[in-house]
Scaffold this motif. Structure first.
Motif, PDB file in Angstrom:
ATOM      1  N   SER A 186       0.867  -1.231  -0.161  1.00 30.79           N
ATOM      2  CA  SER A 186       0.191  -0.086   0.026  1.00 30.79           C
ATOM      3  C   SER A 186       0.792   1.339  -0.008  1.00 30.79           C
ATOM      4  N   THR A 187       2.086   1.019   0.368  1.00 33.20           N
ATOM      5  CA  THR A 187       2.798   2.285   0.509  1.00 33.20           C
ATOM      6  C   THR A 187       4.100   2.135  -0.452  1.00 33.20           C
ATOM      7  N   GLY A 188       4.629   1.073  -0.953  1.00 32.29           N
ATOM      8  CA  GLY A 188       5.714   1.261  -1.699  1.00 32.29           C
ATOM      9  C   GLY A 188       7.055   1.112  -0.550  1.00 32.29           C
ATOM     10  N   PRO A 189       8.163   1.467  -1.076  1.00 28.27           N
ATOM     11  CA  PRO A 189       9.430   1.525  -0.100  1.00 28.27           C
ATOM     12  C   PRO A 189       9.316   2.743   0.743  1.00 28.27           C
ATOM     13  N   GLU A 190       9.387   2.442   2.169  1.00 25.09           N
ATOM     14  CA  GLU A 190       9.603   3.535   2.954  1.00 25.09           C
ATOM     15  C   GLU A 190      10.765   3.727   3.479  1.00 25.09           C
ATOM     16  N   LEU A 191      11.698   2.743   3.602  1.00 20.74           N
ATOM     17  CA  LEU A 191      12.998   2.791   4.252  1.00 20.74           C
ATOM     18  C   LEU A 191      13.973   1.844   3.380  1.00 20.74           C
ATOM     19  N   ALA A 213      28.112   3.621  -3.844  1.00 21.16           N
ATOM     20  CA  ALA A 213      27.162   4.227  -2.849  1.00 21.16           C
ATOM     21  C   ALA A 213      26.431   5.457  -3.391  1.00 21.16           C
ATOM     22  N   TYR A 214      27.264   6.321  -3.968  1.00 18.22           N
ATOM     23  CA  TYR A 214      26.816   7.477  -4.389  1.00 18.22           C
ATOM     24  C   TYR A 214      25.887   7.258  -5.600  1.00 18.22           C
ATOM     25  N   GLY A 215      26.202   6.266  -6.647  1.00 13.35           N
ATOM     26  CA  GLY A 215      25.383   6.073  -7.826  1.00 13.35           C
ATOM     27  C   GLY A 215      24.070   5.342  -7.351  1.00 13.35           C
ATOM     28  N   ASP A 216      24.208   4.368  -6.206  1.00 15.07           N
ATOM     29  CA  ASP A 216      23.050   3.705  -5.711  1.00 15.07           C
ATOM     30  C   ASP A 216      21.941   4.806  -5.465  1.00 15.07           C
ATOM     31  N   ALA A 217      22.462   5.757  -4.413  1.00 15.29           N
ATOM     32  CA  ALA A 217      21.472   6.705  -3.810  1.00 15.29           C
ATOM     33  C   ALA A 217      20.725   7.603  -4.813  1.00 15.29           C
ATOM     34  N   LYS A 218      21.531   7.997  -5.952  1.00 13.06           N
ATOM     35  CA  LYS A 218      20.853   8.771  -6.885  1.00 13.06           C
ATOM     36  C   LYS A 218      19.587   7.894  -7.672  1.00 13.06           C
ATOM     37  N   ASN A 219      20.047   6.822  -7.892  1.00 12.93           N
ATOM     38  CA  ASN A 219      19.224   5.920  -8.713  1.00 12.93           C
ATOM     39  C   ASN A 219      17.808   5.530  -7.893  1.00 12.93           C
ATOM     40  N   LEU A 220      17.937   5.119  -6.543  1.00 14.02           N
ATOM     41  CA  LEU A 220      16.839   5.166  -5.792  1.00 14.02           C
ATOM     42  C   LEU A 220      16.122   6.311  -5.339  1.00 14.02           C
ATOM     43  N   ARG A 221      16.693   7.333  -5.089  1.00 14.15           N
ATOM     44  CA  ARG A 221      16.252   8.655  -4.704  1.00 14.15           C
ATOM     45  C   ARG A 221      15.141   9.219  -5.890  1.00 14.15           C
ATOM     46  N   LEU A 222      15.648   9.183  -7.019  1.00 12.09           N
ATOM     47  CA  LEU A 222      14.930   9.590  -8.311  1.00 12.09           C
ATOM     48  C   LEU A 222      13.783   9.140  -8.526  1.00 12.09           C
ATOM     49  N   ILE A 229      16.088   7.008   2.883  1.00  7.36           N
ATOM     50  CA  ILE A 229      17.379   6.101   2.135  1.00  7.36           C
ATOM     51  C   ILE A 229      18.659   6.427   2.789  1.00  7.36           C
ATOM     52  N   GLY A 230      19.261   5.332   3.264  1.00  7.59           N
ATOM     53  CA  GLY A 230      20.449   5.520   4.273  1.00  7.59           C
ATOM     54  C   GLY A 230      21.659   4.772   3.718  1.00  7.59           C
ATOM     55  N   PHE A 231      22.931   4.915   4.085  1.00 11.64           N
ATOM     56  CA  PHE A 231      24.064   4.044   3.676  1.00 11.64           C
ATOM     57  C   PHE A 231      24.816   3.888   5.085  1.00 11.64           C
ATOM     58  N   PHE A 232      25.023   2.723   5.241  1.00 14.41           N
ATOM     59  CA  PHE A 232      25.524   2.129   6.843  1.00 14.41           C
ATOM     60  C   PHE A 232      26.907   1.514   6.246  1.00 14.41           C
ATOM     61  N   PHE A 233      28.140   1.971   6.620  1.00 10.40           N
ATOM     62  CA  PHE A 233      29.363   1.655   6.377  1.00 10.40           C
ATOM     63  C   PHE A 233      30.164   1.189   7.395  1.00 10.40           C
ATOM     64  N   GLU A 260      23.158  16.199   0.298  1.00 10.67           N
ATOM     65  CA  GLU A 260      22.309  16.382  -1.263  1.00 10.67           C
ATOM     66  C   GLU A 260      20.822  15.865  -1.103  1.00 10.67           C
ATOM     67  N   ASP A 261      19.894  16.847  -1.283  1.00 10.59           N
ATOM     68  CA  ASP A 261      18.548  16.360  -1.330  1.00 10.59           C
ATOM     69  C   ASP A 261      18.210  15.132  -1.980  1.00 10.59           C
ATOM     70  N   ASP A 262      18.916  15.018  -3.194  1.00 12.90           N
ATOM     71  CA  ASP A 262      18.589  13.856  -4.042  1.00 12.90           C
ATOM     72  C   ASP A 262      19.452  12.569  -3.993  1.00 12.90           C
ATOM     73  N   ALA A 263      20.150  12.559  -2.687  1.00  8.51           N
ATOM     74  CA  ALA A 263      20.946  11.335  -2.536  1.00  8.51           C
ATOM     75  C   ALA A 263      20.514  10.832  -1.140  1.00  8.51           C
ATOM     76  N   TYR A 264      21.487  10.263  -0.366  1.00  6.54           N
ATOM     77  CA  TYR A 264      21.022   9.930   1.168  1.00  6.54           C
ATOM     78  C   TYR A 264      20.667  10.962   2.328  1.00  6.54           C
ATOM     79  N   GLY A 265      19.430  10.421   2.832  1.00  4.81           N
ATOM     80  CA  GLY A 265      19.165  11.153   4.149  1.00  4.81           C
ATOM     81  C   GLY A 265      19.878  11.014   5.338  1.00  4.81           C
ATOM     82  N   ALA A 266      20.562  10.055   5.521  1.00  4.10           N
ATOM     83  CA  ALA A 266      21.601   9.889   6.396  1.00  4.10           C
ATOM     84  C   ALA A 266      22.624   8.825   6.127  1.00  4.10           C
TER      85      ALA A 266
END
Length: 350
Positions: A186-191, A213-222, A229-233, A260-266
């Motif tokens: 009902s919502t699609g991906p939330e996190l 990681a940078y490419g993945d963030a742009k791909n998912l965010r758009l 969307i977060g990146f844990f390293f 960046e607004d179109d990349a990771y939130g955290a």
């Protein structure tokens, strides 16, 4: 994506402690059989499940007061046990077990925060990836039918699309395998959280990990502008002594990846300190021992957050991810998480 929400920028707005209830869907496991000589991943899951089972019986809420501020306090004791599993098994990076330890812990923390276990993947029981409505169907059936459907979901190739082995999400241009995912029909991906781990060859591997990681963030965010969307390293702490310039470069980029607004939130950088496991043949002997016996002799791992700035530590990371989910959904969603915030506010006023 808005980033100046109260909980993201002011830790004192985070909710306060409440009793933690373990996810009801997690099977009780008072005793575990010996580990089989199966794959490292299968053996890893048995140990991960046992650790989380044990922690879920005694853990408290992650929200605590610290120097007058309400902050998210992660359960590092459980994380350090999980990180010891791949060392004990001698599982190589290619097995996926070292990174899986991070996935399991992040899911455990999201459960502690109050999110339902059936919508956060990987789930705490088989099948690890299963849409919430199907999970509800399985639980609603009579016991015999429920067990049969669960068995078929786990073994039938024809049902692989309903219970896949990994979570894959379509981004703007290509599909991406997501390590930790919260989603519903009902919502699609939330996190969505991408986890990476690096234990050696820092100068060679770090640029590749950051670029991916940078490419993945742009791909998912758009394609999913409202999702958290977060990146844990996870990185071995020796990088700070063996390659200090590389460590400084990684820290700098990890901070910039969330600006960046179109990349990771955290983003989060987790330094892990450990010695090479000296168990020798015990790597193989683990397959003949009961799970509890193996857990009693896990190699020691220490989380070294003192090596990184506060804005890439786990407390800030989890607080931001949770707030982004709540900010993008109606108050009728994730009621348990919201009720804990309201309860914390009422306690402060009283």
């Amino acid at each position: 994506m808005a980033k100046d929400t109260p909980l993201e920028t002011a830790p004192d707005q985070l909710p306060s402690p409440e009793p933690y209830t373990a996810p009801s869907s997690h099977p009780a496991s008072p005793a575990h059989p010996p580990l089989s000589r199966s794959s490292d991943r299968s053996r890893g899951w048995l140990l991960f499940d046992a650790i989380v089972d044990r922690a879920s019986q005694t853990t408290t809420s992650p929200w605590v007061r610290d120097d007058g501020r309400l902050v998210y306090r992660p359960d590092f004791a459980t994380l350090e046990l999980l990180l010891g599993v791949p060392l004990r098994l001698g599982a190589p990076t290619t097995s996926g077990v070292p990174a899986l330890a991070l996935d399991v812990w992040l899911v455990y923390e999201l459960h502690r925060a109050g999110f339902a276990s059936d919508v956060v993947w990987p789930r705490p029981s088989e099948p690890r990836i299963l849409p919430g409505p199907i999970a509800e169907l399985v639980k609603s059936l009579p016991k015999r039918e429920s067990e049969e459907l669960r068995r078929r979901l786990e073994t039938s190739k024809s049902l692989r699309s309903a219970a896949p082995s990994e979570a894959r999400i379509l981004g703007k241009n290509y599909e991406k395998q997501v390590d930790v995912l919260m989603s519903h029909w009902s919502t699609g991906p939330e996190l969505m959280i991408s986890t990476k781990r690096m234990d050696s060859s820092f100068g060679k591997n770090a640029p590749n990990r950051i670029e991916e990681a940078y490419g993945d963030a742009k791909n998912l965010r758009l394609r999913h502008p409202l999702a958290a969307i977060g990146f844990f390293f996870g990185i071995r702490s020796t990088v700070f002594s063996q390659a200090p310039m590389t460590a400084e470069w990684i820290v700098d980029l990890m901070q910039k990846l969330s600006r960046e607004d179109d990349a990771y939130g955290a983003t989060c950088l987790l330094p892990m300190e450990y010695s090479e496991y000296e168990g020798g043949a015990d790597h193989d002997d683990a397959g003949d021992q009961p799970v509890e016996a193996v857990l009693e002799h896990l190699p020691a791992v220490t989380v070294r957050e003192d090596l990184v700035p506060e804005n890439v530590r786990t407390s800030v990371f989890l607080g931001r991810m949770i707030q982004q989910v709540l900010s993008a959904t109606p108050v009728t969603h994730h009621v348990t998480v919201r009720e804990r915030i309201k309860s914390a506010s009422r306690k402060e006023k009283s």
